[in-house]
Design a protein around this motif. Structure first.
Motif, PDB file in Angstrom:
ATOM      1  N   ASP A  63       1.425  -1.324  -0.008  1.00 23.74           N
ATOM      2  CA  ASP A  63      -0.345  -0.029  -0.100  1.00 23.74           C
ATOM      3  C   ASP A  63       0.655   1.131  -0.071  1.00 23.74           C
ATOM      4  N   ILE A  64       0.462   2.618  -1.081  1.00 26.53           N
ATOM      5  CA  ILE A  64       1.381   3.365  -0.629  1.00 26.53           C
ATOM      6  C   ILE A  64      -0.032   5.298  -0.857  1.00 26.53           C
ATOM      7  N   VAL A  65       0.397   5.857   0.103  1.00 25.71           N
ATOM      8  CA  VAL A  65      -0.204   7.215  -0.187  1.00 25.71           C
ATOM      9  C   VAL A  65       0.486   8.320  -0.049  1.00 25.71           C
ATOM     10  N   ARG A  66       0.767   8.387  -1.486  1.00 25.41           N
ATOM     11  CA  ARG A  66       1.283   9.801  -1.806  1.00 25.41           C
ATOM     12  C   ARG A  66       0.771  11.367  -1.576  1.00 25.41           C
ATOM     13  N   PHE A  67       1.687  12.130  -1.432  1.00 27.60           N
ATOM     14  CA  PHE A  67       1.444  13.411  -0.915  1.00 27.60           C
ATOM     15  C   PHE A  67       2.364  14.606  -1.499  1.00 27.60           C
ATOM     16  N   SER A  68       1.654  15.249  -2.082  1.00 28.10           N
ATOM     17  CA  SER A  68       2.434  16.208  -3.879  1.00 28.10           C
ATOM     18  C   SER A  68       1.629  17.302  -3.130  1.00 28.10           C
ATOM     19  N   SER A  69       2.342  18.063  -3.844  1.00 30.66           N
ATOM     20  CA  SER A  69       2.061  20.036  -3.622  1.00 30.66           C
ATOM     21  C   SER A  69       0.927  19.851  -5.036  1.00 30.66           C
ATOM     22  N   MET A  70       0.468  21.708  -4.466  1.00 33.08           N
ATOM     23  CA  MET A  70      -0.606  21.734  -5.634  1.00 33.08           C
ATOM     24  C   MET A  70       0.304  21.536  -7.170  1.00 33.08           C
ATOM     25  N   SER A  71       1.234  21.396  -7.668  1.00 37.31           N
ATOM     26  CA  SER A  71       1.561  21.985  -8.553  1.00 37.31           C
ATOM     27  C   SER A  71       2.420  20.052  -8.911  1.00 37.31           C
ATOM     28  N   ASP A  72       1.946  18.947  -8.198  1.00 44.26           N
ATOM     29  CA  ASP A  72       2.223  17.675  -8.008  1.00 44.26           C
ATOM     30  C   ASP A  72       3.229  17.327  -7.575  1.00 44.26           C
ATOM     31  N   LYS A  73       4.242  18.211  -7.255  1.00 44.63           N
ATOM     32  CA  LYS A  73       5.433  17.435  -6.449  1.00 44.63           C
ATOM     33  C   LYS A  73       5.709  16.821  -5.850  1.00 44.63           C
ATOM     34  N   PRO A  74       6.142  15.892  -5.443  1.00 44.28           N
ATOM     35  CA  PRO A  74       5.693  15.102  -4.261  1.00 44.28           C
ATOM     36  C   PRO A  74       6.425  15.757  -3.227  1.00 44.28           C
ATOM     37  N   ILE A  75       5.433  15.376  -1.746  1.00 41.96           N
ATOM     38  CA  ILE A  75       5.776  15.989  -0.464  1.00 41.96           C
ATOM     39  C   ILE A  75       6.911  14.856   0.495  1.00 41.96           C
ATOM     40  N   ALA A  76       5.707  13.815   0.166  1.00 47.63           N
ATOM     41  CA  ALA A  76       5.704  12.670   0.918  1.00 47.63           C
ATOM     42  C   ALA A  76       5.349  11.071   0.421  1.00 47.63           C
ATOM     43  N   LEU A  77       6.397   9.483   0.763  1.00 48.39           N
ATOM     44  CA  LEU A  77       5.176   9.035   0.596  1.00 48.39           C
ATOM     45  C   LEU A  77       5.359   8.684   1.229  1.00 48.39           C
ATOM     46  N   VAL A  78       4.342   7.249   2.458  1.00 44.54           N
ATOM     47  CA  VAL A  78       4.057   6.480   2.923  1.00 44.54           C
ATOM     48  C   VAL A  78       3.831   4.539   2.213  1.00 44.54           C
ATOM     49  N   VAL A  79       5.206   3.708   3.043  1.00 44.47           N
ATOM     50  CA  VAL A  79       4.706   2.420   2.245  1.00 44.47           C
ATOM     51  C   VAL A  79       4.275   1.991   3.112  1.00 44.47           C
ATOM     52  N   ASN A  80       3.847   0.832   3.049  1.00 44.38           N
ATOM     53  CA  ASN A  80       3.614  -0.199   3.758  1.00 44.38           C
ATOM     54  C   ASN A  80       3.727  -1.022   3.239  1.00 44.38           C
ATOM     55  N   TYR A  81       4.028  -2.513   3.343  1.00 41.59           N
ATOM     56  CA  TYR A  81       4.596  -3.954   3.570  1.00 41.59           C
ATOM     57  C   TYR A  81       5.040  -4.961   4.248  1.00 41.59           C
ATOM     58  N   PRO A  82       4.289  -5.667   4.295  1.00 40.50           N
ATOM     59  CA  PRO A  82       4.068  -6.842   5.736  1.00 40.50           C
ATOM     60  C   PRO A  82       4.834  -8.204   5.418  1.00 40.50           C
ATOM     61  N   THR A  83       6.443  -7.978   6.015  1.00 42.76           N
ATOM     62  CA  THR A  83       7.794  -8.390   6.245  1.00 42.76           C
ATOM     63  C   THR A  83       8.912  -7.348   7.048  1.00 42.76           C
ATOM     64  N   HIS A  84       8.495  -8.261   7.879  1.00 41.40           N
ATOM     65  CA  HIS A  84      10.075  -8.600   8.923  1.00 41.40           C
ATOM     66  C   HIS A  84      11.119  -7.700   8.488  1.00 41.40           C
ATOM     67  N   ALA A  85      11.588  -7.054   8.970  1.00 35.51           N
ATOM     68  CA  ALA A  85      13.199  -6.178   8.823  1.00 35.51           C
ATOM     69  C   ALA A  85      13.965  -6.609   9.200  1.00 35.51           C
ATOM     70  N   GLU A  86      14.562  -8.033   8.431  1.00 39.02           N
ATOM     71  CA  GLU A  86      15.524  -8.346   9.182  1.00 39.02           C
ATOM     72  C   GLU A  86      16.088  -9.274   8.608  1.00 39.02           C
ATOM     73  N   VAL A  87      16.942  -8.945   6.879  1.00 35.62           N
ATOM     74  CA  VAL A  87      17.432  -9.211   6.176  1.00 35.62           C
ATOM     75  C   VAL A  87      19.126  -9.699   7.048  1.00 35.62           C
ATOM     76  N   MET A  88      19.415  -8.420   7.973  1.00 29.48           N
ATOM     77  CA  MET A  88      21.441  -8.515   8.418  1.00 29.48           C
ATOM     78  C   MET A  88      20.972  -8.434   9.862  1.00 29.48           C
ATOM     79  N   PHE A  89      19.452  -9.306  10.547  1.00 31.39           N
ATOM     80  CA  PHE A  89      19.443  -9.707  12.005  1.00 31.39           C
ATOM     81  C   PHE A  89      20.412 -10.486  12.264  1.00 31.39           C
TER      82      PHE A  89
END
Length: 438
Positions: free
Chosen positions: A195-221
């Motif tokens: 899932d992705i939520v994108r916030f943009s300025s009124m001129s459509d320049k990106p302000i921020a993204l929120v990305v959401n994915y179901p995995t532990h963050a442990e490649v290097m754990f």
């Protein structure tokens, strides 16, 4: 005359009903106004002087910092309501009540208008309050979250918001659903939803993204990669955010600020890990070579994100904002195993209070659960949401541990022994809590 009188009374009754209906509609009407959004980040990496650091419960020390950790904040405001989403590159939110309160003060909102979550990276010093030597790290995290929030408030600008749902093939189940002898099962469930939520300025320049994915963050754990020890890292979500922030909108890719949040991942792990358990050879460790795995998986994930962003619909600018904060209360238990006999016993305990929170911007919801949900539980909770486009964020402030599907409690795994809730209650309780509109 009687007929005329009855007609007048009926007309008055209908008129009164219409007035009452209009008043009722007016009361429940949610005002939509111009959205403003601000975003910022602050470095929260432990200082180099702390290394090497012998962490509690670890076989090897942390010997260095491989990549920086951050606290990132997004503030949403429509003039009627203000809400804050903060993501911290950590395994859990340290001192959650104090941290949430400090962020709320910085944003000028009530605590119910704040969601604080983590990327759930395991390659950190785990500052959960148990090790008093890490108080300076906890203070640094809280200060970073507060300062990022203040900067986000200061940078508020007219904005749009849009939502996309796609899939990414970067995770796999960890085998615990079927108590696999290896590190994963060929048949157990694995949710690929991104899932992705994108916030943009009124001129459509990106302000921020929120990305959401179901995995532990442990490649290097627990992978030994530097001077006989572990390295601090944002791991897969940290590397993903770095790639997207570095692109910063170039050719439609990335954004200046990227919050990489954890989906329902209690029984999910990265597709490949540097230190991997095999059923025939025990543990094997790629060591420094594991960083190539992090990079490869992060680029695969960012590719899926960028492809989805390119096809996102035009964002909404006039929106309503609502917030909700409550609890799902379920029966608790502790599971014990006698080390000599192997006997398993379950002990009833006090009720468990699972933090539930939600920020709704028009038909997009950031739904926070203060627990580590199994993938199938997350799908059930998300699909039951009354909000059309719901991003389910787990491991929010006040996390209570693992919440698993009932069938998993028949096995004797790390997740089951780490679960504080009794089987058969949690999923329904969480769904019911999110069904509340306030």
């Amino acid at each position: 005359m009687k007929r005329l009188l009855m007609f007048v009374l009926l007309l008055a009754l209908v008129s009164t009903s219409n007035i009452t209906l209009a008043m009722s509609t007016k009361k429940t009407e949610i005002k939509k106004t111009q959205l403003k959004v601000g975003a910022a980040r602050q470095n929260i990496t432990p200082p180099n002087a702390m290394f090497p650091f012998d962490a509690l419960h670890e076989a090897c020390p942390y010997t260095a910092v491989h990549d920086s950790l951050y606290a990132r904040a997004i503030v949403m405001d429509n003039g009627e309501q203000r809400a804050v989403l903060v993501e911290i590159d950590e395994v859990q939110v340290p001192e959650p009540l104090a941290t949430r309160k400090a962020v709320a003060v910085a944003a000028g909102v009530s605590e119910s208008n704040v969601i604080i979550c983590v990327s759930h990276t395991h390659s950190t010093l785990h500052p959960n309050g148990e090790d008093k030597r890490l108080q300076q790290v906890i203070d640094r995290i809280r200060t970073g979250a507060v300062e990022a929030t203040r900067q986000a408030v200061a940078s508020l600008q007219p904005a749009t918001i849009s939502f996309a749902r796609t899939k990414a093939f970067v995770n796999i189940n960890n085998g615990e659903a079927e108590q696999s002898a290896g590190q994963y099962s060929n048949t157990a469930f694995s949710d690929k939803t991104l899932d992705i939520v994108r916030f943009s300025s009124m001129s459509d320049k990106p302000i921020a993204l929120v990305v959401n994915y179901p995995t532990h963050a442990e490649v290097m754990f627990r992978s030994i990669s530097y001077n006989g020890g572990y390295e601090v890292s944002g791991d897969l979500p940290g590397r993903t955010a770095y790639i997207l922030e570095k692109a910063n909108g170039t050719n439609g890719n990335g954004a200046p600020i990227v919050l990489a949040t954890a989906g329902a991942e209690a029984d999910q792990q990265p597709l490949l890990t540097s230190r991997q358990h095999t059923s025939t050879m025990g543990y094997i460790d790629q060591g420094v070579g594991g960083w190539a795995i992090v990079d490869a998986l992060a680029h695969r994930l960012t590719d899926a994100i960028n492809e989805a962003v390119k096809t996102m619909p035009i964002g909404k600018s006039n929106v309503s904002i609502e917030t909700m904060s409550t609890e799902a209360v379920v029966p608790g238990q502790y599971r014990h195993q006698n080390r000599e006999t192997g006997e398993i016993t379950d002990e009833e305990s006090d009720d468990v209070h699972i933090p539930i929170s939600r920020i709704t911007v028009d038909d997009i919801a950031f739904a926070g659960v203060g627990a580590d949900l199994a993938s199938s539980v997350g799908v059930e909770v998300r699909d039951a949401s009354p909000i059309a486009n719901t991003m389910l964020i787990t491991c929010t402030a006040g996390v209570v541990g693992y919440i698993l599907p009932d069938a998993m409690y028949d096995h004797y795994t790390h997740a089951v022994f780490g679960s504080r809730v009794r089987k058969g209650y949690s999923t329904k309780a969480i769904i019911n809590a999110f069904a509340k509109t306030k």
